[in-house]
Design a protein around this motif. Sequence first.
Motif, PDB file in Angstrom:
ATOM      1  N   ASP A 192     -53.103  43.520  24.194  1.00 28.54           N
ATOM      2  CA  ASP A 192     -52.691  42.596  23.482  1.00 28.54           C
ATOM      3  C   ASP A 192     -53.729  42.866  21.957  1.00 28.54           C
ATOM      4  O   ASP A 192     -53.578  42.208  21.171  1.00 28.54           O
ATOM      5  N   ILE A 193     -54.948  43.752  22.251  1.00 28.59           N
ATOM      6  CA  ILE A 193     -55.730  43.889  21.307  1.00 28.59           C
ATOM      7  C   ILE A 193     -55.116  44.033  19.868  1.00 28.59           C
ATOM      8  O   ILE A 193     -55.361  43.274  18.924  1.00 28.59           O
ATOM      9  N   ALA A 194     -54.245  44.892  19.544  1.00 32.59           N
ATOM     10  CA  ALA A 194     -53.955  45.390  18.366  1.00 32.59           C
ATOM     11  C   ALA A 194     -52.918  44.180  17.707  1.00 32.59           C
ATOM     12  O   ALA A 194     -53.153  43.942  16.555  1.00 32.59           O
ATOM     13  N   GLY A 195     -52.201  43.611  18.747  1.00 34.12           N
ATOM     14  CA  GLY A 195     -51.320  42.479  18.289  1.00 34.12           C
ATOM     15  C   GLY A 195     -52.250  41.308  17.780  1.00 34.12           C
ATOM     16  O   GLY A 195     -51.873  40.614  16.572  1.00 34.12           O
ATOM     17  N   VAL A 196     -53.397  40.972  18.545  1.00 34.42           N
ATOM     18  CA  VAL A 196     -54.265  40.106  18.103  1.00 34.42           C
ATOM     19  C   VAL A 196     -54.925  40.339  16.779  1.00 34.42           C
ATOM     20  O   VAL A 196     -55.012  39.549  15.733  1.00 34.42           O
ATOM     21  N   GLN A 197     -55.425  41.629  16.539  1.00 33.31           N
ATOM     22  CA  GLN A 197     -55.921  41.943  15.246  1.00 33.31           C
ATOM     23  C   GLN A 197     -54.883  41.845  14.087  1.00 33.31           C
ATOM     24  O   GLN A 197     -55.439  41.301  12.925  1.00 33.31           O
ATOM     25  N   HIS A 198     -53.539  42.263  14.407  1.00 32.88           N
ATOM     26  CA  HIS A 198     -52.562  42.155  13.142  1.00 32.88           C
ATOM     27  C   HIS A 198     -52.564  40.497  13.103  1.00 32.88           C
ATOM     28  O   HIS A 198     -52.399  40.071  11.689  1.00 32.88           O
ATOM     29  N   VAL A 199     -52.438  39.505  13.965  1.00 31.02           N
ATOM     30  CA  VAL A 199     -52.257  38.010  13.613  1.00 31.02           C
ATOM     31  C   VAL A 199     -53.630  37.589  12.936  1.00 31.02           C
ATOM     32  O   VAL A 199     -53.522  36.891  11.921  1.00 31.02           O
ATOM     33  N   ALA A 200     -54.802  38.174  13.353  1.00 29.89           N
ATOM     34  CA  ALA A 200     -56.018  37.552  12.597  1.00 29.89           C
ATOM     35  C   ALA A 200     -55.897  38.060  11.264  1.00 29.89           C
ATOM     36  O   ALA A 200     -56.269  37.318  10.377  1.00 29.89           O
ATOM     37  N   LYS A 201     -55.673  39.365  10.955  1.00 32.35           N
ATOM     38  CA  LYS A 201     -55.661  39.884   9.553  1.00 32.35           C
ATOM     39  C   LYS A 201     -54.843  39.239   8.909  1.00 32.35           C
ATOM     40  O   LYS A 201     -55.057  38.861   7.655  1.00 32.35           O
ATOM     41  N   THR A 202     -53.574  39.071   9.068  1.00 33.78           N
ATOM     42  CA  THR A 202     -52.288  38.446   8.369  1.00 33.78           C
ATOM     43  C   THR A 202     -52.672  37.029   7.873  1.00 33.78           C
ATOM     44  O   THR A 202     -52.388  36.609   6.899  1.00 33.78           O
ATOM     45  N   SER A 203     -53.044  36.380   9.146  1.00 31.40           N
ATOM     46  CA  SER A 203     -53.218  34.908   9.014  1.00 31.40           C
ATOM     47  C   SER A 203     -54.561  34.613   7.981  1.00 31.40           C
ATOM     48  O   SER A 203     -54.479  33.630   7.302  1.00 31.40           O
ATOM     49  N   GLN A 232     -63.650  39.226   3.753  1.00 32.66           N
ATOM     50  CA  GLN A 232     -62.686  38.895   4.717  1.00 32.66           C
ATOM     51  C   GLN A 232     -62.559  40.148   5.180  1.00 32.66           C
ATOM     52  O   GLN A 232     -62.627  40.101   6.789  1.00 32.66           O
ATOM     53  N   ASP A 233     -62.494  41.139   4.805  1.00 31.10           N
ATOM     54  CA  ASP A 233     -62.257  42.430   5.422  1.00 31.10           C
ATOM     55  C   ASP A 233     -63.362  42.808   6.404  1.00 31.10           C
ATOM     56  O   ASP A 233     -63.379  43.458   7.463  1.00 31.10           O
ATOM     57  N   ALA A 234     -64.734  42.739   5.839  1.00 32.28           N
ATOM     58  CA  ALA A 234     -65.727  42.957   6.471  1.00 32.28           C
ATOM     59  C   ALA A 234     -65.919  42.018   7.657  1.00 32.28           C
ATOM     60  O   ALA A 234     -66.355  42.432   8.957  1.00 32.28           O
ATOM     61  N   PHE A 235     -65.618  40.783   7.585  1.00 29.17           N
ATOM     62  CA  PHE A 235     -65.829  39.759   8.979  1.00 29.17           C
ATOM     63  C   PHE A 235     -64.769  40.220   9.853  1.00 29.17           C
ATOM     64  O   PHE A 235     -65.113  40.298  11.082  1.00 29.17           O
ATOM     65  N   LEU A 236     -63.515  40.416   9.410  1.00 30.75           N
ATOM     66  CA  LEU A 236     -62.404  40.762  10.327  1.00 30.75           C
ATOM     67  C   LEU A 236     -62.714  42.056  11.106  1.00 30.75           C
ATOM     68  O   LEU A 236     -62.331  42.444  12.331  1.00 30.75           O
ATOM     69  N   SER A 237     -63.170  43.293  10.451  1.00 28.72           N
ATOM     70  CA  SER A 237     -63.407  44.214  11.143  1.00 28.72           C
ATOM     71  C   SER A 237     -64.625  44.108  12.085  1.00 28.72           C
ATOM     72  O   SER A 237     -64.660  44.785  13.140  1.00 28.72           O
ATOM     73  N   GLN A 238     -65.453  43.097  12.153  1.00 34.42           N
ATOM     74  CA  GLN A 238     -66.468  42.804  12.833  1.00 34.42           C
ATOM     75  C   GLN A 238     -66.136  41.920  14.221  1.00 34.42           C
ATOM     76  O   GLN A 238     -66.018  42.258  15.241  1.00 34.42           O
ATOM     77  N   ALA A 239     -65.487  40.854  13.725  1.00 33.83           N
ATOM     78  CA  ALA A 239     -65.031  39.938  14.635  1.00 33.83           C
ATOM     79  C   ALA A 239     -63.942  40.209  15.518  1.00 33.83           C
ATOM     80  O   ALA A 239     -63.809  39.496  16.372  1.00 33.83           O
ATOM     81  N   TYR A 240     -63.095  40.835  14.905  1.00 34.78           N
ATOM     82  CA  TYR A 240     -62.104  41.288  15.916  1.00 34.78           C
ATOM     83  C   TYR A 240     -61.875  42.765  15.974  1.00 34.78           C
ATOM     84  O   TYR A 240     -60.724  43.466  16.216  1.00 34.78           O
ATOM     85  N   SER A 241     -62.946  43.503  16.293  1.00 32.80           N
ATOM     86  CA  SER A 241     -63.013  44.819  16.604  1.00 32.80           C
ATOM     87  C   SER A 241     -62.508  44.758  17.994  1.00 32.80           C
ATOM     88  O   SER A 241     -62.307  43.953  18.502  1.00 32.80           O
ATOM     89  N   GLU A 242     -62.100  46.095  18.664  1.00 29.28           N
ATOM     90  CA  GLU A 242     -61.739  46.237  19.784  1.00 29.28           C
ATOM     91  C   GLU A 242     -62.762  45.663  20.955  1.00 29.28           C
ATOM     92  O   GLU A 242     -62.681  44.954  21.697  1.00 29.28           O
ATOM     93  N   ASP A 243     -64.238  46.056  20.521  1.00 34.74           N
ATOM     94  CA  ASP A 243     -65.165  45.732  21.458  1.00 34.74           C
ATOM     95  C   ASP A 243     -65.293  44.045  21.546  1.00 34.74           C
ATOM     96  O   ASP A 243     -65.733  43.733  22.535  1.00 34.74           O
ATOM     97  N   MET A 244     -65.276  43.528  20.372  1.00 38.59           N
ATOM     98  CA  MET A 244     -65.481  42.170  20.347  1.00 38.59           C
ATOM     99  C   MET A 244     -64.568  41.563  21.014  1.00 38.59           C
ATOM    100  O   MET A 244     -64.891  40.328  21.406  1.00 38.59           O
ATOM    101  N   LEU A 245     -63.367  41.787  20.767  1.00 29.62           N
ATOM    102  CA  LEU A 245     -62.136  41.163  21.557  1.00 29.62           C
ATOM    103  C   LEU A 245     -62.284  41.370  23.025  1.00 29.62           C
ATOM    104  O   LEU A 245     -62.052  40.621  23.756  1.00 29.62           O
ATOM    105  N   LYS A 246     -62.831  42.570  23.505  1.00 35.08           N
ATOM    106  CA  LYS A 246     -62.997  42.759  24.830  1.00 35.08           C
ATOM    107  C   LYS A 246     -64.092  41.734  25.402  1.00 35.08           C
ATOM    108  O   LYS A 246     -64.016  40.962  26.550  1.00 35.08           O
ATOM    109  N   PHE A 247     -64.965  41.547  24.669  1.00 32.71           N
ATOM    110  CA  PHE A 247     -66.185  40.661  24.712  1.00 32.71           C
ATOM    111  C   PHE A 247     -65.605  39.433  24.871  1.00 32.71           C
ATOM    112  O   PHE A 247     -66.040  38.690  26.080  1.00 32.71           O
TER     113      PHE A 247
END
Length: 162
Positions: free
Chosen positions: A12-23, A37-52
């Motif tokens: 689900d990671i790519a889908g969650v990243q899409h929702v986070a960025k779009t919203s 926004q871009d800097a925050f999203l790339s860090q807070a919703y990176s694949e590694d951060m979402l796995k964590f």
Amino acid sequence: MNYIIRTMNEYDIAGVQHVAKTSWNDTYNGIIPQKIQDAFLSQAYSEDMLKFRMEHSPLLIAEEKGKIVGFINTSLTNENGEAELLAIYLLPNYQRKGIGKALLQEGILILKNVQRLFVNVESDNQKGHNFYAKRGFQVIDVFNDDFDGHTLNTTKMLLNIS
């Protein structure tokens, strides 16, 4: 609207990243500069951060016809019965359809022994304020927050859970 709410998994990671960025872009356009926004999203919703997050905190998604349309992430309940709503986001076209309310209800249900749920919301985020107020959250504090060099006026809200 026919949707399901379930625990997030790695697929689900790519889908969650899409929702986070779009919203985020929809909500914070004109409030938080796009570069921040871009800097925050790339860090807070990176694949590694979402796995964590999946390993260390409750993370649920809302899915309609196989498409992720929203998610909620909370902290674990502490020894005082308190937890924090870390994120709840929906794609703009799926807002105001009861999905956010359902995500919040399910998010609260999976928290063990929660009595108080806190959330911080940017003061200019009127949609967020309205959503939380409708669900019974009360304003308990307003403060300035440094968000990557950009000052945000933040409102802290509390939901007492009986």
